[in-house]
Design an enzyme around this catalytic site. Structure first.
Site, PDB file in Angstrom:
ATOM      1  N   SER A  10       0.835  -1.206   0.000  1.00  0.00           N
ATOM      2  CA  SER A  10       0.000   0.000   0.000  1.00  0.00           C
ATOM      3  C   SER A  10       0.866   1.250   0.000  1.00  0.00           C
ATOM      4  O   SER A  10       1.723   1.424   0.870  1.00  0.00           O
ATOM      5  CB  SER A  10      -0.885   0.018   1.242  1.00  0.00           C
ATOM      6  N   HIS A  35      -1.435  -1.211  -4.126  1.00  0.00           N
ATOM      7  CA  HIS A  35      -2.683  -0.909  -3.422  1.00  0.00           C
ATOM      8  C   HIS A  35      -2.713   0.598  -3.141  1.00  0.00           C
ATOM      9  O   HIS A  35      -1.795   1.150  -2.533  1.00  0.00           O
ATOM     10  CB  HIS A  35      -2.717  -1.714  -2.122  1.00  0.00           C
ATOM     11  N   ASP A  37      -4.784   3.637  -1.427  1.00  0.00           N
ATOM     12  CA  ASP A  37      -5.819   3.935  -0.441  1.00  0.00           C
ATOM     13  C   ASP A  37      -6.353   5.359  -0.617  1.00  0.00           C
ATOM     14  O   ASP A  37      -5.672   6.333  -0.291  1.00  0.00           O
ATOM     15  CB  ASP A  37      -5.247   3.769   0.968  1.00  0.00           C
ATOM     16  N   MET A  39      -8.874   8.100   0.585  1.00  0.00           N
ATOM     17  CA  MET A  39      -9.669   8.445   1.776  1.00  0.00           C
ATOM     18  C   MET A  39     -10.222   9.861   1.625  1.00  0.00           C
ATOM     19  O   MET A  39      -9.500  10.756   1.177  1.00  0.00           O
ATOM     20  CB  MET A  39      -8.800   8.380   3.025  1.00  0.00           C
ATOM     21  N   HIS A  68      -8.499   1.199  -3.469  1.00  0.00           N
ATOM     22  CA  HIS A  68      -9.382   0.930  -2.326  1.00  0.00           C
ATOM     23  C   HIS A  68     -10.011   2.256  -1.912  1.00  0.00           C
ATOM     24  O   HIS A  68      -9.340   3.123  -1.354  1.00  0.00           O
ATOM     25  CB  HIS A  68      -8.535   0.319  -1.203  1.00  0.00           C
ATOM     26  N   MET A  70     -12.059   4.417   0.332  1.00  0.00           N
ATOM     27  CA  MET A  70     -12.673   4.601   1.651  1.00  0.00           C
ATOM     28  C   MET A  70     -13.349   5.963   1.609  1.00  0.00           C
ATOM     29  O   MET A  70     -12.871   6.950   2.181  1.00  0.00           O
ATOM     30  CB  MET A  70     -11.593   4.511   2.740  1.00  0.00           C
ATOM     31  N   MET A 139     -11.222  -6.007   5.700  1.00  0.00           N
ATOM     32  CA  MET A 139     -10.421  -5.097   6.534  1.00  0.00           C
ATOM     33  C   MET A 139     -10.152  -5.764   7.874  1.00  0.00           C
ATOM     34  O   MET A 139     -11.085  -6.211   8.548  1.00  0.00           O
ATOM     35  CB  MET A 139     -11.148  -3.783   6.787  1.00  0.00           C
ATOM     36  N   ASP A 177      -6.461  -6.721   4.452  1.00  0.00           N
ATOM     37  CA  ASP A 177      -5.868  -5.387   4.535  1.00  0.00           C
ATOM     38  C   ASP A 177      -5.884  -4.856   5.969  1.00  0.00           C
ATOM     39  O   ASP A 177      -6.946  -4.658   6.545  1.00  0.00           O
ATOM     40  CB  ASP A 177      -6.671  -4.458   3.605  1.00  0.00           C
TER      41      ASP A 177
HETATM   42  C1  DX5 Z   1      -6.000   1.283   6.107  1.00  0.00           C
HETATM   43  C2  DX5 Z   1      -5.701   1.016   4.657  1.00  0.00           C
HETATM   44  C3  DX5 Z   1      -4.613   0.036   4.477  1.00  0.00           C
HETATM   45  C4  DX5 Z   1      -3.297   0.481   5.070  1.00  0.00           C
HETATM   46  C5  DX5 Z   1      -2.665  -0.718   5.681  1.00  0.00           C
HETATM   47  O1  DX5 Z   1      -7.112   2.049   6.243  1.00  0.00           O
HETATM   48  O2  DX5 Z   1      -6.834   0.538   3.965  1.00  0.00           O
HETATM   49  O3  DX5 Z   1      -4.448  -0.340   3.121  1.00  0.00           O
HETATM   50  O4  DX5 Z   1      -2.410   1.022   4.150  1.00  0.00           O
HETATM   51  O5  DX5 Z   1      -1.552  -0.295   6.374  1.00  0.00           O
HETATM   52  P1  DX5 Z   1      -0.787  -1.278   7.356  1.00  0.00           P
HETATM   53  O6  DX5 Z   1      -0.287  -2.409   6.511  1.00  0.00           O
HETATM   54  O7  DX5 Z   1       0.302  -0.423   7.897  1.00  0.00           O
HETATM   55  O8  DX5 Z   1      -1.771  -1.731   8.384  1.00  0.00           O
HETATM   56 ZN    ZN Z   2      -6.465  -0.366   1.860  1.00  0.00          ZN
END
Ligand code: DX5
Ligand code: ZN
Length: 209
Positions: A10, A35, A37, A39, A68, A70, A139, A177
């Site tokens: 990620s 990956h 993320d 947000m 991904h 969010m 998750m 994840d």
């Molecule tokens: C968290 C994200 C993950 C995050 C995981 O909200 O969706 O993809 O990057 O990070 P680690 O591997 O550090 O838990």
């Molecule tokens: Zn993620």
């Protein structure tokens, strides 16, 4: 069972001032997908980046882009992420009333639809969409931040999704994840994850062990 998996580092834990180099680092260190993320500061209490950043990174790597989202209202972002070059568009079932329509729109836009559940959401909520998606993202932390501790009870959902896939002959990949590190990665793989996301541990070098 679960001995081989796709490693999806990620970018959340990368240095955002040098993302192109971080993509090279991912490729050089065994990453098979990237990956990303996204947000929005509403669905989760943090902000990252959107489609313009994904678009700029697209020609810096040949690896599949596993986006991904969010975000609230994921349906508003299908077109822009398709144009930006996302391969997987994974939204949260908790953020989507009309998931069936959204999945059709993602596919029509040329991307692979994925659906995700937070730790408090049970697998059975996904019953109607499991035959329709290419990826289910489980998750194992409450989304929003990297570097959290895995809620290991969530791995039971991976086993359940494996079982259901076999029984019904579904074709989705199962992704895990959150909180993956050298100590927890084996449990995730043994539970039957096909894809393993790792942020902080990948970039700290811990996952290489
Ligand atoms: C968290 C994200 C993950 C995050 C995981 O909200 O969706 O993809 O990057 O990070 P680690 O591997 O550090 O838990
Ligand atoms: Zn993620």
């Amino acid at each position: 069972m679960g001995t081989s998996f796709i490693l999806a580092p990620s970018l959340l834990s990368a240095d955002f001032s040098r993302l192109a180099e971080e993509l090279t680092f991912i490729e050089a260190n065994g990453g098979e997908w990237v990956h990303l993320d996204v947000m929005d500061g509403a669905f989760v209490p943090n902000l990252t980046f959107g489609a313009p950043v994904v678009r700029c990174l697209r020609n810096k790597s040949t690896l599949p882009f596993d986006v991904h989202l969010m975000v609230e209202r994921p349906q508003d972002f299908v077109k822009t992420f398709a144009e930006a070059g996302a391969d997987y568009f994974t939204f949260h079932i908790e953020a989507s009333v009309h998931a069936h329509r959204l999945i059709s729109e993602i596919r029509a836009a040329g991307m692979k639809p994925g659906v995700s559940i937070v730790p408090s959401t049970p697998v059975h909520i996904l019953d109607e969409v499991l035959p329709l998606v290419d990826l289910v993202l489980v998750m194992t932390v409450n989304p929003g931040f990297g570097g959290q501790t895995m809620i290991s009870g969530c791995l039971e959902k991976v086993r359940e999704l494996r079982k259901r896939r076999t029984e019904k002959q579904y074709t989705y990949l199962i992704s895990v994840d959150g909180g993956i590190n050298a100590a927890t990665i084996t449990n995730a793989a043994d539970a039957g994850a096909d894809v393993i996301v790792s942020g902080s541990s990948f970039f700290s070098g811990d996952i290489k062990k």
